[in-house]
Design a protein around this motif. Structure first.
Motif, PDB file in Angstrom:
ATOM      1  N   ARG A  64       0.835  -1.206   0.000  1.00  0.00           N
ATOM      2  CA  ARG A  64       0.000   0.000   0.000  1.00  0.00           C
ATOM      3  C   ARG A  64       0.872   1.261   0.000  1.00  0.00           C
ATOM      4  NH1 ARG A  64      -5.440  -0.572   1.637  1.00  0.00           N
ATOM      5  NH2 ARG A  64      -6.009  -2.699   2.249  1.00  0.00           N
ATOM      6  N   LEU A  65       1.904   1.246   0.830  1.00  0.00           N
ATOM      7  CA  LEU A  65       2.775   2.423   0.909  1.00  0.00           C
ATOM      8  C   LEU A  65       3.553   2.633  -0.379  1.00  0.00           C
ATOM      9  CD1 LEU A  65       4.161   2.016   4.558  1.00  0.00           C
ATOM     10  CD2 LEU A  65       2.427   3.631   3.754  1.00  0.00           C
ATOM     11  N   SER A  66       3.868   1.546  -1.080  1.00  0.00           N
ATOM     12  CA  SER A  66       4.627   1.687  -2.327  1.00  0.00           C
ATOM     13  C   SER A  66       3.826   2.417  -3.402  1.00  0.00           C
ATOM     14  CB  SER A  66       5.068   0.310  -2.836  1.00  0.00           C
ATOM     15  OG  SER A  66       3.936  -0.456  -3.237  1.00  0.00           O
ATOM     16  N   ARG A  67       2.499   2.491  -3.220  1.00  0.00           N
ATOM     17  CA  ARG A  67       1.658   3.205  -4.186  1.00  0.00           C
ATOM     18  C   ARG A  67       1.468   4.671  -3.808  1.00  0.00           C
ATOM     19  NH1 ARG A  67      -1.187  -1.891  -3.786  1.00  0.00           N
ATOM     20  NH2 ARG A  67      -2.753  -0.998  -2.367  1.00  0.00           N
ATOM     21  N   ARG A  68       2.062   5.114  -2.707  1.00  0.00           N
ATOM     22  CA  ARG A  68       1.947   6.498  -2.275  1.00  0.00           C
ATOM     23  C   ARG A  68       3.320   7.161  -2.294  1.00  0.00           C
ATOM     24  NH1 ARG A  68      -2.378   7.782  -3.590  1.00  0.00           N
ATOM     25  NH2 ARG A  68      -1.816   9.759  -2.614  1.00  0.00           N
ATOM     26  N   PRO A  69       3.384   8.481  -2.438  1.00  0.00           N
ATOM     27  CA  PRO A  69       4.680   9.189  -2.422  1.00  0.00           C
ATOM     28  C   PRO A  69       5.165   9.404  -0.983  1.00  0.00           C
ATOM     29  CG  PRO A  69       2.901  10.754  -2.805  1.00  0.00           C
ATOM     30  CD  PRO A  69       2.258   9.389  -2.785  1.00  0.00           C
ATOM     31  N   VAL A  70       5.761   8.368  -0.387  1.00  0.00           N
ATOM     32  CA  VAL A  70       6.263   8.469   0.988  1.00  0.00           C
ATOM     33  C   VAL A  70       7.463   9.407   1.017  1.00  0.00           C
ATOM     34  CG1 VAL A  70       7.202   7.201   2.956  1.00  0.00           C
ATOM     35  CG2 VAL A  70       5.458   6.145   1.504  1.00  0.00           C
ATOM     36  N   ALA A  71       7.441  10.376   1.944  1.00  0.00           N
ATOM     37  CA  ALA A  71       8.521  11.354   2.017  1.00  0.00           C
ATOM     38  C   ALA A  71       9.638  10.943   2.966  1.00  0.00           C
ATOM     39  CB  ALA A  71       7.950  12.706   2.466  1.00  0.00           C
ATOM     40  N   LEU A  72       9.299  10.148   3.994  1.00  0.00           N
ATOM     41  CA  LEU A  72      10.304   9.828   5.014  1.00  0.00           C
ATOM     42  C   LEU A  72       9.837   8.632   5.837  1.00  0.00           C
ATOM     43  CD1 LEU A  72      12.871  10.740   6.721  1.00  0.00           C
ATOM     44  CD2 LEU A  72      11.226  11.936   8.190  1.00  0.00           C
ATOM     45  N   PHE A  73      10.782   7.761   6.188  1.00  0.00           N
ATOM     46  CA  PHE A  73      10.556   6.734   7.202  1.00  0.00           C
ATOM     47  C   PHE A  73      11.336   7.151   8.451  1.00  0.00           C
ATOM     48  CE2 PHE A  73       9.702   4.019   3.459  1.00  0.00           C
ATOM     49  CZ  PHE A  73       8.482   3.484   3.851  1.00  0.00           C
ATOM     50  N   ALA A  74      10.623   7.386   9.537  1.00  0.00           N
ATOM     51  CA  ALA A  74      11.254   7.726  10.816  1.00  0.00           C
ATOM     52  C   ALA A  74      11.102   6.530  11.749  1.00  0.00           C
ATOM     53  CB  ALA A  74      10.612   8.965  11.424  1.00  0.00           C
ATOM     54  N   ILE A  75      12.207   5.980  12.216  1.00  0.00           N
ATOM     55  CA  ILE A  75      12.195   4.801  13.094  1.00  0.00           C
ATOM     56  C   ILE A  75      12.468   5.270  14.508  1.00  0.00           C
ATOM     57  CG2 ILE A  75      13.207   2.541  13.543  1.00  0.00           C
ATOM     58  CD1 ILE A  75      14.153   2.563  10.578  1.00  0.00           C
ATOM     59  N   ASP A  76      11.436   5.261  15.337  1.00  0.00           N
ATOM     60  CA  ASP A  76      11.574   5.733  16.707  1.00  0.00           C
ATOM     61  C   ASP A  76      12.016   4.582  17.618  1.00  0.00           C
ATOM     62  OD1 ASP A  76      11.557   7.583  18.713  1.00  0.00           O
ATOM     63  OD2 ASP A  76       9.383   7.546  19.036  1.00  0.00           O
ATOM     64  N   GLU A  77      12.516   4.940  18.814  1.00  0.00           N
ATOM     65  CA  GLU A  77      13.014   3.951  19.780  1.00  0.00           C
ATOM     66  C   GLU A  77      14.013   3.001  19.095  1.00  0.00           C
ATOM     67  OE1 GLU A  77      12.227   4.336  22.893  1.00  0.00           O
ATOM     68  OE2 GLU A  77      10.658   5.823  22.567  1.00  0.00           O
ATOM     69  N   ALA A  78      14.910   3.589  18.312  1.00  0.00           N
ATOM     70  CA  ALA A  78      15.799   2.782  17.473  1.00  0.00           C
ATOM     71  C   ALA A  78      16.747   1.900  18.279  1.00  0.00           C
ATOM     72  CB  ALA A  78      16.605   3.697  16.544  1.00  0.00           C
ATOM     73  N   HIS A  79      16.934   2.207  19.566  1.00  0.00           N
ATOM     74  CA  HIS A  79      17.804   1.344  20.379  1.00  0.00           C
ATOM     75  C   HIS A  79      17.235  -0.066  20.520  1.00  0.00           C
ATOM     76  CE1 HIS A  79      14.885   3.069  23.244  1.00  0.00           C
ATOM     77  NE2 HIS A  79      14.948   1.872  23.816  1.00  0.00           N
ATOM     78  N   CYS A  80      15.952  -0.250  20.185  1.00  0.00           N
ATOM     79  CA  CYS A  80      15.351  -1.591  20.258  1.00  0.00           C
ATOM     80  C   CYS A  80      16.003  -2.578  19.295  1.00  0.00           C
ATOM     81  CB  CYS A  80      13.844  -1.511  19.966  1.00  0.00           C
ATOM     82  SG  CYS A  80      12.888  -0.628  21.215  1.00  0.00           S
ATOM     83  N   VAL A  81      16.805  -2.093  18.346  1.00  0.00           N
ATOM     84  CA  VAL A  81      17.452  -2.990  17.396  1.00  0.00           C
ATOM     85  C   VAL A  81      18.666  -3.675  18.009  1.00  0.00           C
ATOM     86  CG1 VAL A  81      19.136  -1.398  16.370  1.00  0.00           C
ATOM     87  CG2 VAL A  81      18.068  -3.152  14.942  1.00  0.00           C
ATOM     88  N   SER A  82      19.153  -3.151  19.143  1.00  0.00           N
ATOM     89  CA  SER A  82      20.390  -3.672  19.717  1.00  0.00           C
ATOM     90  C   SER A  82      20.133  -4.892  20.581  1.00  0.00           C
ATOM     91  CB  SER A  82      21.077  -2.588  20.561  1.00  0.00           C
ATOM     92  OG  SER A  82      22.202  -3.131  21.220  1.00  0.00           O
ATOM     93  N   GLN A  83      20.731  -6.004  20.209  1.00  0.00           N
ATOM     94  CA  GLN A  83      20.599  -7.220  21.005  1.00  0.00           C
ATOM     95  C   GLN A  83      21.360  -7.120  22.321  1.00  0.00           C
ATOM     96  OE1 GLN A  83      20.739 -11.007  18.667  1.00  0.00           O
ATOM     97  NE2 GLN A  83      21.359  -9.676  16.982  1.00  0.00           N
ATOM     98  N   TRP A  84      22.207  -6.083  22.460  1.00  0.00           N
ATOM     99  CA  TRP A  84      22.977  -5.899  23.692  1.00  0.00           C
ATOM    100  C   TRP A  84      22.297  -4.878  24.595  1.00  0.00           C
ATOM    101  CZ3 TRP A  84      26.176  -9.707  23.402  1.00  0.00           C
ATOM    102  CH2 TRP A  84      26.671 -10.102  22.157  1.00  0.00           C
ATOM    103  N   GLY A  85      21.225  -4.263  24.118  1.00  0.00           N
ATOM    104  CA  GLY A  85      20.580  -3.210  24.879  1.00  0.00           C
ATOM    105  C   GLY A  85      19.600  -3.745  25.890  1.00  0.00           C
ATOM    106  N   HIS A  86      18.880  -2.803  26.530  1.00  0.00           N
ATOM    107  CA  HIS A  86      17.964  -3.180  27.607  1.00  0.00           C
ATOM    108  C   HIS A  86      16.540  -3.362  27.111  1.00  0.00           C
ATOM    109  CE1 HIS A  86      17.646   1.197  27.226  1.00  0.00           C
ATOM    110  NE2 HIS A  86      16.439   1.080  27.717  1.00  0.00           N
TER     111      HIS A  86
END
Length: 543
Positions: free
Chosen positions: A65-87
């Motif tokens: 669905r998003l690929s059919r729209r002119p998306v201007a930006l992807f903002a990834i919040d709480e990005a520390h969640c990607v760290s397997q060493w984080g809390h």
């Protein structure tokens, strides 16, 4: 906006709509009708901003669905969640690299307020292109006053702290166990401090109701495990109290960061004792993770304990963990406001270490202290510990002082808990120079509990004393509008904006537009109502 915080999505969408932004959220909390309405808005291109949970983004046909729209930006919040060493690791974040494959021309930004150097490197590697730029602003929250004390009678200490420094204000109290949250909440309610409990074991509907009340009402205290807080954006939380040590300095920073988000004075208050340090040391020793992970977790624990036991300004210890320097002497932590005394504890430390060794490195602090102070009881006689050379060599110091010494030796890594979990104390290699007389030990003197001075930073005392009637009138008008619209009061205006109105006393819409926090949309929506409130205030009308 990709976020795991469903409650925060709702709050921010509500606030954005108040500002005239066409915002919506797509997550598991929506019923089928609401979900279809949001999907139709995506197809029609009538949204400015879409919040979506990572698992919702990656499942179904949303990416199509998003690929059919002119998306201007992807903002990834709480990005520390990607760290397997984080809390706060969340495995869905590892799959967000697909955004670069599906939308190579759309910019991406990854955002977090809690990331040490290693976590920042992992965010860059997992979520962003190799040439992405990194922007790191200060981790310092100068409006937060840090206080760390020794746990003695935790309930009474908490009650005194709230009554003397934050009576009638909103705050969060963190406990380690679910049972403790309910007991502390009941105990505070019985003493006329309105409090709610929150933990993962409470019925979801009740948890949601408690969270809603905390956001909407003034003066509530939320007593919670760390299950509460992710996604809470209540700006007027005036204090965050910890009755147990958090697991890491990152967790502490994130949890205390929920205080004072409006920029006004707030406090981070923590008390801890020997058992807290023992528990964290035990958890670290029992970890079954790989050596690299255990080493990094050990470093995180050392940073936390170093922050707690420091005798200098707390900000260099806290901010240094995030690779930020601070000159110290912040003037807004307990050690700066009341510098702690220290003493040469080398002899006392050697006596403790010798006693731990001679009793076989298998007994806890109480037994070691009993031997040091020459206790004459059946157990000590049966074990033959009354015949040891260390029996009775510590009669000159009170039991509480010996407990302080053992706590600090644990914190500094000269003692460690029995890795088998039997409650005993053991020596570490780090204690050898002390036992050999090659190094001195300086320890802090634990301050006796005293009545805390009322905070000179409380809003009512510092900013409102000159005109309390108008302050009450403005808050009442905010409450009336919030209840009419079914939103938390801060969605209408933050306390900081009301304080600015109180100070500037605008007389018309043009002057109201100059008040910080009053944008064009809110000016047209609420300007007249607050001008009328200012005019109707007893002190203003009387003038």
């Amino acid at each position: 906006m990709i976020s795991p915080l469903i409650a925060l999505m709702h709050d921010q969408v509500t606030a954005l709509r108040q500002q005239g932004v066409r915002a919506a959220a797509l997550n598991s909390s929506l019923d089928p009708v609401e979900r279809i309405e949001v999907e139709q808005a995506i197809e029609a291109g009538t949204l400015d901003l879409l919040y979506v949970a990572p698992e919702r983004l990656l499942s179904g046909d949303l990416l199509n669905r998003l690929s059919r729209r002119p998306v201007a930006l992807f903002a990834i919040d709480e990005a520390h969640c990607v760290s397997q060493w984080g809390h706060d690791f969340r495995p869905e974040y590892l799959q967000l690299g697909i955004l670069g494959e599906r939308f190579p021309a759309v910019p991406r930004v990854a955002l977090t307020a809690t990331a040490d150097t290693r976590t920042r490197e992992e965010i860059h590697r997992q979520l962003l292109p190799a040439d992405a730029r990194v922007f790191v602003s200060s981790f310092d929250r100068p409006n937060i006053r840090y206080h760390v004390g020794v746990k003695e009678k935790p309930r009474e200490q908490l009650l005194r702290f709230i009554r003397e420094r934050h009576a009638g204000e909103s705050g969060i109290v963190y406990c380690m166990s679910r049972r403790a949250t309910e007991q502390i909440a009941d105990w505070l309610n019985a003493r006329d401090i309105p409090a709610l409990a929150y933990h993962a074991g409470i019925d979801p509907a009740q948890r949601q109701a408690h969270q809603g009340r905390f956001l909407r009402e003034d003066g509530l205290v939320m007593v919670a495990t760390v299950a509460f807080g992710m996604g809470i954006d209540k700006p007027d939380v005036r204090f965050v109290a910890h009755l147990d040590l958090p697991k890491t300095l990152e967790a502490y920073y994130q949890e205390t960061g929920r205080a004072g988000r409006d920029g006004l004075p707030a406090e981070a208050w923590l008390i801890y004792g020997l058992q807290d340090i023992y528990r964290l040391r035990q958890m670290s020793a029992e970890s079954t993770a790989g050596d690299d992970h255990k080493r990094r977790e050990h470093q995180r624990l050392e940073a936390l304990l170093g922050f707690c036991e420091t005798t200098g300004c707390r900000r260099p210890a806290l901010l240094g963990h995030f690779s930020e320097t601070h000159a110290g002497e912040c003037g807004n932590c307990d050690n700066c406001l009341t510098p702690p005394a220290t003493w040469d504890a080398t002899d006392a430390a050697r006596r403790v270490l010798s006693c731990v060794y001679r009793t076989g490195q298998r007994f806890g602090a109480k037994h070691v202290i009993d031997v040091l102070r020459g206790a004459d009881d059946e157990r000590i006689r049966r074990l033959g510990h009354d015949q040891l050379t260390t029996w009775g060599i510590g009669q000159d110091l009170a039991a509480g002082l010996w407990q302080s010494v053992i706590r600090q030796l644990l914190a500094h890594g000269l003692l460690a808990p029995d890795p088998n979990g039997h409650g005993g104390l053991q020596l570490t290699d780090a204690c050898r120079p002390v036992l050999r007389g090659e190094t001195r030990i300086e320890l802090r003197e634990d301050a006796l509990p005293t009545r805390q001075r009322p905070s000179h930073q409380r809003i009512e005392a510092a900013d409102v004393a000159a005109d309390p009637d108008t302050w009450a009138t403005l808050r009442a008008e905010r409450r009336r509008l919030a209840e009419a619209e079914g939103v938390p009061p801060y969605i209408i205006f933050h306390d900081a904006t009301l304080l600015a109105m109180l100070e500037q006393q605008p007389r018309n819409l043009a002057e109201m537009a100059d008040v910080p926090g009053v944008g064009a949309h809110k000016l047209s929506r609420y300007g007249e109502a607050f001008l009328a409130a200012l005019a109707a205030s007893p002190s203003t009308s009387g003038a």
